[in-house]
Design an enzyme around this catalytic site. Sequence first.
Site, PDB file in Angstrom:
ATOM      1  N   GLU A 264     -25.581  15.096 -10.230  1.00 55.73           N
ATOM      2  CA  GLU A 264     -26.207  16.426 -10.193  1.00 55.73           C
ATOM      3  C   GLU A 264     -26.732  16.658  -8.789  1.00 55.73           C
ATOM      4  O   GLU A 264     -27.220  15.722  -8.137  1.00 55.73           O
ATOM      5  CB  GLU A 264     -27.369  16.495 -11.199  1.00 55.73           C
ATOM      6  CG  GLU A 264     -28.157  17.786 -11.062  1.00 55.73           C
ATOM      7  CD  GLU A 264     -29.094  18.074 -12.217  1.00 55.73           C
ATOM      8  OE1 GLU A 264     -29.547  17.117 -12.860  1.00 55.73           O
ATOM      9  OE2 GLU A 264     -29.366  19.258 -12.454  1.00 55.73           O
ATOM     10  N   CYS A 466     -29.463  20.111 -15.254  1.00 57.45           N
ATOM     11  CA  CYS A 466     -29.943  21.490 -15.258  1.00 57.45           C
ATOM     12  C   CYS A 466     -29.167  22.382 -14.295  1.00 57.45           C
ATOM     13  O   CYS A 466     -29.120  23.594 -14.496  1.00 57.45           O
ATOM     14  CB  CYS A 466     -31.429  21.510 -14.920  1.00 57.45           C
ATOM     15  SG  CYS A 466     -32.414  20.878 -16.279  1.00 57.45           S
ATOM     16  N   ASN A 593     -26.228  21.813 -21.900  1.00 52.07           N
ATOM     17  CA  ASN A 593     -27.002  20.695 -21.368  1.00 52.07           C
ATOM     18  C   ASN A 593     -28.389  20.735 -21.976  1.00 52.07           C
ATOM     19  O   ASN A 593     -29.178  21.602 -21.622  1.00 52.07           O
ATOM     20  CB  ASN A 593     -27.110  20.796 -19.842  1.00 52.07           C
ATOM     21  CG  ASN A 593     -27.977  19.703 -19.257  1.00 52.07           C
ATOM     22  OD1 ASN A 593     -27.658  18.524 -19.371  1.00 52.07           O
ATOM     23  ND2 ASN A 593     -29.104  20.081 -18.655  1.00 52.07           N
ATOM     24  N   GLU A 594     -28.639  19.854 -22.898  1.00 53.70           N
ATOM     25  CA  GLU A 594     -29.945  19.722 -23.557  1.00 53.70           C
ATOM     26  C   GLU A 594     -30.604  21.075 -23.835  1.00 53.70           C
ATOM     27  O   GLU A 594     -31.776  21.272 -23.599  1.00 53.70           O
ATOM     28  CB  GLU A 594     -30.870  18.764 -22.775  1.00 53.70           C
ATOM     29  CG  GLU A 594     -31.177  19.148 -21.335  1.00 53.70           C
ATOM     30  CD  GLU A 594     -32.174  18.223 -20.658  1.00 53.70           C
ATOM     31  OE1 GLU A 594     -32.012  17.000 -20.728  1.00 53.70           O
ATOM     32  OE2 GLU A 594     -33.128  18.746 -20.040  1.00 53.70           O
TER      33      GLU A 594
HETATM   34  O1  AHR Z   1     -31.692  14.176 -14.592  1.00 52.50           O
HETATM   35  C1  AHR Z   1     -32.608  15.130 -14.185  1.00 52.50           C
HETATM   36  C2  AHR Z   1     -32.751  16.254 -15.186  1.00 52.50           C
HETATM   37  O2  AHR Z   1     -33.222  15.751 -16.402  1.00 52.50           O
HETATM   38  C3  AHR Z   1     -31.488  16.946 -15.573  1.00 52.50           C
HETATM   39  O3  AHR Z   1     -31.160  17.951 -14.688  1.00 52.50           O
HETATM   40  C4  AHR Z   1     -31.805  17.530 -16.892  1.00 52.50           C
HETATM   41  O4  AHR Z   1     -30.661  17.687 -17.689  1.00 52.50           O
HETATM   42  C5  AHR Z   1     -32.816  16.576 -17.463  1.00 52.50           C
HETATM   43  O5  AHR Z   1     -33.897  17.220 -17.968  1.00 52.50           O
END
Ligand code: AHR
Length: 869
Positions: A264, A466, A593-594
């Site tokens: 990321e 995120c 994503n979550e």
């Molecule tokens: O890994 C860091 C963050 O943690 C990621 O962007 C998110 O998906 C999670 O909350």
Amino acid sequence: MKLLKLSGIAILLTFCLGIRGKASTPDSAYIFAYSTLKNGGRNGLHFAWSVDKIHWFAIGPEYSFLKSDYGTWGSQKRMFEPYLLKGHEGKWHCVWKINDEDATFSYASSEDLIHWKPQVYPQLNYQGNCLMPLISCNQDKKNYIVSWWSNKKGNEGYHEVTTSDFVHYSLVKNVSKEAFHNDRSSVVINNIQVRGTIHRVPWISVEKLINHQKLVAYNQQLYHETTDQDPLRFVGLEKVQASITVNLDDYKPISDQLIGVFFEDINYAADGGIYAELVQNRGFEYSPADKMGQDPIWNSFYAWNLRGDHTVFTIDSVNPIHPNNSHYALLKIEKQGALLTNEGFNGIAIKAGEKYDFSMFGRVPNGEKMKVVVRLADPDGKVAGQTAINVRSSHWEKVSAVIHAEKNVPNARLELIPQSPGTINLDMVSLFPQNTFNGRKNGLRADLAQLIADINPKFVRFPGGCVAHGDGLENIYRWKNSIGPLEARKPQRNIWNYHQSMGLGFFEFFQFCEDIGAEPIPIVAAGVPCQNSSCGGAGQQGGIPLNEMDSYIQDILDLIEWANGDKKTEWGRKRAEAGHPKPFNLKYLGVGNEDLISHVFEERFRLIYKAVKENYPDIVVIGTVGPFSEGSDYERGWKFANELDLPMVDEHYYQPPGWFIHNQDYYDKYDRSGPKVYLGEYAAHLPGRPRNIETALAEALYLTALERNGDVVRMASYAPLLAKDGNTQWNPDLIYFNNTEVKPTVGYFVQKLFGQNAGDRYFYSDMKLSDHRESVRKRVAVSVIHDSNSNDLMVKMVNLLPVKIEVKLKINGWDDFSSKAICTLLTGHPDDTKARPVEKEIAVSNTLDHVLPAYSFTVIRIPDIKMKK
Ligand code: AHR
């Protein structure tokens, strides 16, 4: 269905309390639901109980049964004035005020006051605020009325909406003060007066609340166990003997793709990190909006400086190279002598003898040809390499040259020195080392990419996290903005509060995967942004409007065509034009994503899933089940995944080492016939967030459990991967770095040892310890696997005890043999951040005596074993 386990002790506790309850407790009692202003109103919903409505006993005290999810971390996530109602259908409904500004309230429901459904924030067509919300049941019991008070100018007064399902709401209606029945009560709890709602409930309900809180408290105590307490916990323990028997005829197939990486762009992982571009803000596209206007110097000029006189440096946007890249530099040179410099990302690190590709787009609007000297200079201004380019055209033209670095400079700057008076426009000013990973143009920093490749990851997830779903609809990562010519890519605000140039885009990600033999796992937003968004949908998650979903879904289908389509297809052709005629052979697609598993999410996810399944039935779609290992999104996400019969879901959890120690059986209980698991984000977090032997061994211990469950857990990736010194938004990470060094953490070596010693068959083993305490047993783990490709057998052993373990390992089902094996040991004091694995050769046969040092991880790799048929 996956359920949170009850430990044996907790079951006992619940059982005992239950028996006592039957003997001497009332049939019913009162509960009081309330919140407080403590911690800015972020402590959530509390309960107290009473048998007489006079004397109240807080549960916990002040245990949070439900916390507000609304808005961003920091300023929001607040619950004020909760109002609880037991509905006519027997369900509990709760509304609360989220703040004094926004035109919505929060709503959540529960069957038992313990497990709550994901929260919703109705989008009301209304401009006021929602203070003191109440729920009442319509007389005919067909629907509910939510009413509130507003003091916002123009909307003062009382308002209400009706709903039958708390999903769809009527239009907002004004009501009289008299119609607003605020029947909240005031009670005194622990000498403090609080307001809330009182409910008569069967005593068993009170007891369940009390027991739940006790169980959580008990588990929290376990999960917060650290090695600091080991001297006390293991007082008197000197050594442990372990006899481990492995039967090679007792095995199951497991995933051969278990270990991968999560990439990321957080902590400057991409621009200024693994993306090898050395010029910062090369497109002059930094914008105050990248940092929500909070940084006065973060703009198109950032990292650029004009030195010297008689030249004016401005930013212009008339006739840019491309509308996606609308700003450029304009230099008006009255008299030669000034320099435009770029400081890189805290300096530009160059190495003597290496070559650097310089390029830029230039234009001389008045048609006067201009020569520009391009130099790399050390902090004293001494030249470390130079070249020159000529800009001749009044239209944008790309010019390039190569600079040979004459010396090592860790913090050089780039200097552009126009050689004559006149006007020149500059854009996409780039300096790239020729030495990138695998020699790729527009490629990756060789040292960082090599460290990742050394893990031997079987997959790479990108672009987040995120970053994939952004913090508002306009911030969702759109893969199409990340491909094609660099000057036409569309940069955007990075959710982690900086700028994404998109120079490292989907083509580069896919190419990296191919270069290291890893499966690409792109993650696309499920039509909703981050559940912690502050924008897009009444300040919360919201979703892409349904009438725009077709085009959003088409983008996702185009991604698959771009990756896998023949070069004659529209999107396959674009891939071929970028230099990759052969398909990338994409197999997986993460959707979401979550996310908050809301109706908005479900509606959009269904549409995306249906379209992908219909058009590309072979693509494995990975769903999402929230940010935690339990709770409302996890429960509802799993229910939804089961309903849709998804092939796989993405789980995330960051937990203390104690959680990993006490949850090694987390997946043992998972349904083998349901969706498979991709553990997409996990890490052991200690207070202060260090990366040390303690966190690394907790992860190693857990990874042996993942191998054991490799039939259901198909993939796992530690998160986050990269962090640049001085630019971290998140700790801990797997690999730290600066412009000249890479600094893998201890946990990196655990990932590498698992990645390099992966297999496809798991052997059940029987382990007997000389000490029978549960605290001892839970800190020792063994996993034996076989890799059919190499025919090697791998024995992994973790010792999280403060004493050594003398192991007698017996391998049955193996023709008598003796062999040389490679034994790798990672060990150190729990606080050790510098420990490194040490390899040696050992002799092995069907039986092996081996010592595991205190706090250690050992891998024994036995080559080319001849297994009995
Ligand atoms: O890994 C860091 C963050 O943690 C990621 O962007 C998110 O998906 C999670 O909350």
